[in-house]
Design an enzyme around this catalytic site. Sequence first.
Site, short mmCIF file in Angstrom:
data_model
loop_
_atom_site.label_atom_id
_atom_site.label_comp_id
_atom_site.label_asym_id
_atom_site.label_seq_id
_atom_site.Cartn_x
_atom_site.Cartn_y
_atom_site.Cartn_z
N LYS A 290 26.56 39.21 17.69
CA LYS A 290 25.89 38.70 18.89
C LYS A 290 25.27 37.32 18.63
CE LYS A 290 25.05 43.28 20.90
NZ LYS A 290 24.05 44.18 21.54
N TYR B 257 29.69 44.43 29.89
CA TYR B 257 28.60 45.40 29.94
C TYR B 257 28.47 46.07 31.32
CZ TYR B 257 26.68 44.39 25.29
OH TYR B 257 26.47 44.30 23.94
N ASN C 117 19.96 42.54 18.99
CA ASN C 117 20.18 43.47 17.88
C ASN C 117 21.45 43.20 17.08
OD1 ASN C 117 21.94 44.35 19.79
ND2 ASN C 117 21.15 46.43 19.95
N HIS D 181 27.42 44.43 18.12
CA HIS D 181 27.92 45.44 19.04
C HIS D 181 29.04 46.21 18.35
CE1 HIS D 181 29.64 47.35 22.62
NE2 HIS D 181 30.81 47.08 22.05
N GLU E 170 37.53 48.07 25.22
CA GLU E 170 36.84 46.87 24.73
C GLU E 170 37.76 45.99 23.89
OE1 GLU E 170 32.31 48.74 24.74
OE2 GLU E 170 33.27 48.26 22.82
P1 IDP Z 1 24.52 50.14 21.65
O1 IDP Z 1 24.76 48.64 21.57
O2 IDP Z 1 23.82 50.66 20.42
O3 IDP Z 1 25.77 50.92 21.97
P2 IDP Z 1 23.69 50.53 24.42
O4 IDP Z 1 22.76 51.61 24.88
O5 IDP Z 1 25.15 50.69 24.74
O6 IDP Z 1 23.46 50.36 22.84
O7 IDP Z 1 23.15 49.18 25.03
C1 IDP Z 1 23.95 48.01 25.01
C2 IDP Z 1 23.07 46.84 24.61
O8 IDP Z 1 22.09 46.62 25.62
C3 IDP Z 1 22.27 47.05 23.32
O9 IDP Z 1 23.00 46.79 22.14
C4 IDP Z 1 21.14 46.06 23.51
O10 IDP Z 1 21.54 44.72 23.23
C5 IDP Z 1 20.86 46.20 25.01
N1 IDP Z 1 19.83 47.22 25.29
C6 IDP Z 1 19.97 48.58 25.22
N2 IDP Z 1 18.83 49.21 25.55
C7 IDP Z 1 17.94 48.23 25.84
C8 IDP Z 1 16.56 48.24 26.26
O11 IDP Z 1 15.93 49.29 26.44
N3 IDP Z 1 15.97 47.02 26.47
C9 IDP Z 1 16.65 45.84 26.30
N4 IDP Z 1 17.94 45.78 25.92
C10 IDP Z 1 18.57 46.96 25.68
MG MG Z 2 26.94 50.88 23.69
#
Ligand code: IDP
Ligand code: MG
Length: 141
Positions: free
Chosen positions: A10, A50, A113, A116, A127
């Site tokens: 990212k 997304y 974070n 992905h 994807e």
């Molecule tokens: P993942 O990336 O671990 O699969 P997902 O729940 O699919 O997590 O969420 C996609 C992305 O959305 C996350 O990697 C993060 O960047 C963002 N995200 C997820 N939950 C939150 C939140 O509660 N606040 C802000 N951003 C979030």
């Molecule tokens: Mg995810």
Amino acid sequence: MLERTLSIIKPDACRAGHMGEIISRFEREGLRIVAMRLLRLTRPQAEGFYAVHRERPFFADLVEFMTSGPVVVMVLEGENAIERNRRIMGATDPAQAAEGTLRKLFASNIQNNAVHGSDGPDTARTEVAYFFSTLDQVDWD
Ligand code: IDP
Ligand code: MG
């Protein structure tokens, strides 16, 4: 089972200069890179990627973040590559991520974070196809 999964480094991790370390980690863990590209997502591309999260409160910020700088998109291949990549990444929220995981090492918060990874066989297929044609994916053997 031999699988392919989509990985994204990212914008936060690219900007911080962690592309090489993250790629090294995948190589060390025995996940083979079969396709790779550095690009900057457009807003429609990030929104499309997304789309499953479009009703979530964090969607607009997530799209803003994902378009804020270059990303590296990769297809990783290996036995159980989807699950192995998720384990190497760690939990979505770095505060919950296990020691030594990419998110524990490189993520700033639950949004920024670092990486992905596809979360299952169906998402992996969709994807991977979102960024790469079959012709973009090399055969190492
Ligand atoms: P993942 O990336 O671990 O699969 P997902 O729940 O699919 O997590 O969420 C996609 C992305 O959305 C996350 O990697 C993060 O960047 C963002 N995200 C997820 N939950 C939150 C939140 O509660 N606040 C802000 N951003 C979030
Ligand atoms: Mg995810």
